[in-house]
Write a protein that holds these residues in place. Sequence first.
Motif: not given
Length: 313
Positions: A151-156, A274-283, A288-295
């Motif tokens: 799911x999004x936010x997982x480190x691979x 991971x910024x998203x789960x590709x089984x669930x979508x593409x966009x 923004x703040x969530x994406x910054x924290x993920x990175x």
Amino acid sequence: VNMSTLLSFGYDYIKEPVHVKNPYLSTMEEDILYHFSLGTKTHDLPQMFGDIKFVCVGGSANRMKAFAQFIHHELSLPGNPNDIQDICEGTDRYCMYKVGPVLSISHGMGVPSISIMLHELIKLLHHAQCRDVVLFRLGTSGGVGKKLESSSGTVVITDKAVDYSFQPKFEQVVLGKVITRSTELDEGVSNELLQYSTEIPNLPTVIGNTMCTHDFYEGQGRLDGALCSFSHEEKLEYLRKAYDAGVRNIEMESTVFAAMCRVCGLKAAVICVTLLNRFEGDQISSPHDVLVEYQQRPQILVSYFIKKRLGLI
Ligand code: R2B
Ligand code: URA
């Protein structure tokens, strides 16, 4: 007899040097690292870079600057982290920051962009006579997984970097012919990273294969590009096949990164959130703040690794 002559005669067996695999290089009077705006005659590379032990690369210039400032803070280095200087300020192709034994460099998006950077980086480490260097790619990716796993936010952490057919190889066209190189990464570094991920709170981490593509849209089976030549069902079928082949995320640089580091005797690892789960979508629709924290997550993991190696924790 100077140091580099001694080294080239094999007095360097105690510590791992950086190999360049090009017989022409040693015959050149000067080597200009054009995209870094550095050169062997204009810069004292051993003095500037000789103590580098960790090289961290990532796509975005701003993110790699933020990472350098974060490492400056984490290593409790003297001076103000806001004062760090871009070593490559003579060019806007890539940015580069040195903080203690850590080098942080941006590589842009995609295989051609990172491979140009890696040619010059590996030559730089060679000219600077660096020893025992570990390289990390810290990136973003699309997750390919069942619920929790990706799911999004997982480190691979990448086990094997694979191509569009899920094979651990990188193909490069040289003189009109395809050359294939292996993309194996350093198992020891990956396992060490996975162990450390369990010691850090709120850092969901898995180890799995990473698929490297040459496009973000159609090349990754997205339905939301300017072009789309396949159906939703065909997209899901490809992602399912990828999943069954052990793929847990998709990005755009891992195979050439793994292949070039391997040939040159550099230990390397790839860590992408991971910024998203590709089984669930593409966009990519998280705020923004969530994406910054993920990175920041790959940065936290690699920083922990560096501090462990330096005996700071
Ligand atoms: C991950 O993110 C970028 C595309 O958005 C690409 O550089 C990659 O590998
Ligand atoms: N980077 C990629 O290459 N793909 C994604 O889906 C997200 C980030």
